[in-house]
Scaffold this motif. Sequence first.
Motif, PDB file in Angstrom:
ATOM      1  N   MET A 116       0.848  -1.185   0.000  1.00  0.00           N
ATOM      2  CA  MET A 116       0.000   0.000   0.000  1.00  0.00           C
ATOM      3  C   MET A 116       0.880   1.231   0.000  1.00  0.00           C
ATOM      4  N   SER A 117       0.801   2.051  -1.035  1.00  0.00           N
ATOM      5  CA  SER A 117       1.669   3.215  -1.118  1.00  0.00           C
ATOM      6  C   SER A 117       0.881   4.439  -1.572  1.00  0.00           C
ATOM      7  N   VAL A 118       1.400   5.604  -1.237  1.00  0.00           N
ATOM      8  CA  VAL A 118       0.800   6.871  -1.626  1.00  0.00           C
ATOM      9  C   VAL A 118       1.933   7.823  -1.986  1.00  0.00           C
ATOM     10  N   THR A 119       1.726   8.635  -3.011  1.00  0.00           N
ATOM     11  CA  THR A 119       2.756   9.556  -3.472  1.00  0.00           C
ATOM     12  C   THR A 119       2.429  10.977  -3.031  1.00  0.00           C
ATOM     13  N   HIS A 120       3.417  11.643  -2.451  1.00  0.00           N
ATOM     14  CA  HIS A 120       3.253  13.016  -1.981  1.00  0.00           C
ATOM     15  C   HIS A 120       4.461  13.847  -2.371  1.00  0.00           C
ATOM     16  N   ALA A 121       4.208  14.931  -3.099  1.00  0.00           N
ATOM     17  CA  ALA A 121       5.298  15.836  -3.409  1.00  0.00           C
ATOM     18  C   ALA A 121       5.663  16.694  -2.209  1.00  0.00           C
ATOM     19  N   ASP A 122       4.725  16.819  -1.258  1.00  0.00           N
ATOM     20  CA  ASP A 122       4.950  17.745  -0.142  1.00  0.00           C
ATOM     21  C   ASP A 122       5.112  17.042   1.201  1.00  0.00           C
ATOM     22  N   LEU A 123       5.600  15.810   1.203  1.00  0.00           N
ATOM     23  CA  LEU A 123       5.864  15.135   2.466  1.00  0.00           C
ATOM     24  C   LEU A 123       6.843  15.921   3.339  1.00  0.00           C
ATOM     25  N   PRO A 124       7.903  16.509   2.764  1.00  0.00           N
ATOM     26  CA  PRO A 124       8.781  17.344   3.601  1.00  0.00           C
ATOM     27  C   PRO A 124       8.032  18.520   4.236  1.00  0.00           C
ATOM     28  N   ARG A 125       7.051  19.086   3.522  1.00  0.00           N
ATOM     29  CA  ARG A 125       6.282  20.201   4.092  1.00  0.00           C
ATOM     30  C   ARG A 125       5.416  19.724   5.247  1.00  0.00           C
ATOM     31  N   ILE A 126       4.827  18.560   5.121  1.00  0.00           N
ATOM     32  CA  ILE A 126       4.040  18.009   6.226  1.00  0.00           C
ATOM     33  C   ILE A 126       4.917  17.897   7.467  1.00  0.00           C
ATOM     34  N   ILE A 127       6.119  17.404   7.284  1.00  0.00           N
ATOM     35  CA  ILE A 127       7.045  17.259   8.410  1.00  0.00           C
ATOM     36  C   ILE A 127       7.402  18.618   8.996  1.00  0.00           C
TER      37      ILE A 127
ATOM     38  N   LEU B 193      15.245  10.823   7.881  1.00  0.00           N
ATOM     39  CA  LEU B 193      14.412  11.175   6.732  1.00  0.00           C
ATOM     40  C   LEU B 193      14.796  12.551   6.173  1.00  0.00           C
ATOM     41  N   ARG B 194      15.025  13.501   7.067  1.00  0.00           N
ATOM     42  CA  ARG B 194      15.425  14.845   6.615  1.00  0.00           C
ATOM     43  C   ARG B 194      16.801  14.814   5.952  1.00  0.00           C
ATOM     44  N   ALA B 195      17.684  13.985   6.457  1.00  0.00           N
ATOM     45  CA  ALA B 195      19.031  13.908   5.892  1.00  0.00           C
ATOM     46  C   ALA B 195      19.007  13.336   4.476  1.00  0.00           C
ATOM     47  N   LEU B 196      18.133  12.356   4.232  1.00  0.00           N
ATOM     48  CA  LEU B 196      18.088  11.710   2.923  1.00  0.00           C
ATOM     49  C   LEU B 196      17.281  12.520   1.922  1.00  0.00           C
ATOM     50  N   PHE B 197      16.220  13.172   2.405  1.00  0.00           N
ATOM     51  CA  PHE B 197      15.345  13.941   1.516  1.00  0.00           C
ATOM     52  C   PHE B 197      15.189  15.369   2.033  1.00  0.00           C
ATOM     53  N   PRO B 198      16.234  16.188   1.890  1.00  0.00           N
ATOM     54  CA  PRO B 198      16.155  17.574   2.379  1.00  0.00           C
ATOM     55  C   PRO B 198      15.180  18.388   1.544  1.00  0.00           C
ATOM     56  N   THR B 199      14.817  19.553   2.063  1.00  0.00           N
ATOM     57  CA  THR B 199      13.920  20.447   1.339  1.00  0.00           C
ATOM     58  C   THR B 199      14.560  20.858   0.020  1.00  0.00           C
ATOM     59  N   ARG B 200      13.776  20.795  -1.052  1.00  0.00           N
ATOM     60  CA  ARG B 200      14.280  21.155  -2.375  1.00  0.00           C
ATOM     61  C   ARG B 200      13.544  22.382  -2.898  1.00  0.00           C
ATOM     62  N   ARG B 201      14.196  23.079  -3.842  1.00  0.00           N
ATOM     63  CA  ARG B 201      13.512  24.203  -4.485  1.00  0.00           C
ATOM     64  C   ARG B 201      12.345  23.673  -5.313  1.00  0.00           C
ATOM     65  N   ARG B 202      12.543  22.560  -5.994  1.00  0.00           N
ATOM     66  CA  ARG B 202      11.480  21.936  -6.779  1.00  0.00           C
ATOM     67  C   ARG B 202      11.074  20.636  -6.083  1.00  0.00           C
ATOM     68  N   PRO B 203       9.825  20.551  -5.629  1.00  0.00           N
ATOM     69  CA  PRO B 203       9.401  19.343  -4.928  1.00  0.00           C
ATOM     70  C   PRO B 203       9.526  18.107  -5.825  1.00  0.00           C
ATOM     71  N   ALA B 204       9.971  17.040  -5.264  1.00  0.00           N
ATOM     72  CA  ALA B 204      10.049  15.765  -5.970  1.00  0.00           C
ATOM     73  C   ALA B 204       9.066  14.807  -5.332  1.00  0.00           C
ATOM     74  N   ASP B 205       8.419  14.010  -6.140  1.00  0.00           N
ATOM     75  CA  ASP B 205       7.455  13.061  -5.607  1.00  0.00           C
ATOM     76  C   ASP B 205       8.139  12.051  -4.694  1.00  0.00           C
ATOM     77  N   LEU B 206       7.602  11.910  -3.514  1.00  0.00           N
ATOM     78  CA  LEU B 206       8.085  10.896  -2.576  1.00  0.00           C
ATOM     79  C   LEU B 206       6.988   9.859  -2.405  1.00  0.00           C
ATOM     80  N   THR B 207       7.355   8.604  -2.505  1.00  0.00           N
ATOM     81  CA  THR B 207       6.390   7.527  -2.329  1.00  0.00           C
ATOM     82  C   THR B 207       6.491   6.988  -0.915  1.00  0.00           C
TER      83      THR B 207
END
Length: 230
Positions: free
Chosen positions: A1-12, A75-89
Amino acid sequence: MSVTHADLPRIIRQLTPHIATDDTLPPIHGIYLEATGTHLFAAATDRYTFALTRREAPEPEPWKAFIAHADLTALRALFPTRRRPADLTLTYRRGCTRTPDGRLTVGDGARALDLSAHASLASKFPKWRPLFAAALAAEPRQDTEACYNADFLARWAKAADRHQPLTTWTAGPGKPLLIAAGHDFLGLHMPIGLPDHKPDTPAHAQQDRTALRTTWADTLNPAARHLKAA
């Protein structure tokens, strides 16, 4: 079961200021996740403030998980905030005999981080639905002063986008201040008690309306001061 979010870093980012810093309270020392079949809810609290956000996320089955504080650091170390959001699954896998707490995997196609879903901690997270339901149902009523911790108020700066207003109301003394940013973020902020007005209470602590009016009267009403002096 998976869901894709471009703004997972923003939720955090929205929820991190509200995470309990006390590691002796593991059920609130992180971020709670709950998938309902239509939405993914995420929440954090330290019992003084409580933040809740949601994103549309159709999934075949509901599930609950918890991202512990230490896992958030990774999680923050591997997927830091980006200028262009990337889809995270975000993928959830139910527990089994070997991994009874289940697993969470966060990936962007090139990298992935596999974490415990901490089902045992998720089951102990505070019951958020009745708290927010009661606050939303209550009519605004502010007929007396209320005190709030200034440091805690600063936490809500992460709730809204730039230039997005916050909507607030409270049901009265002792009730939480409800804070909304758009339609997908809610917060609860508990007030602090007014100081007892004893003769030896320092003047700076007497913040009731009567005291404030008295201490500011001369400054804000120079005409009245002039007439009194005459």
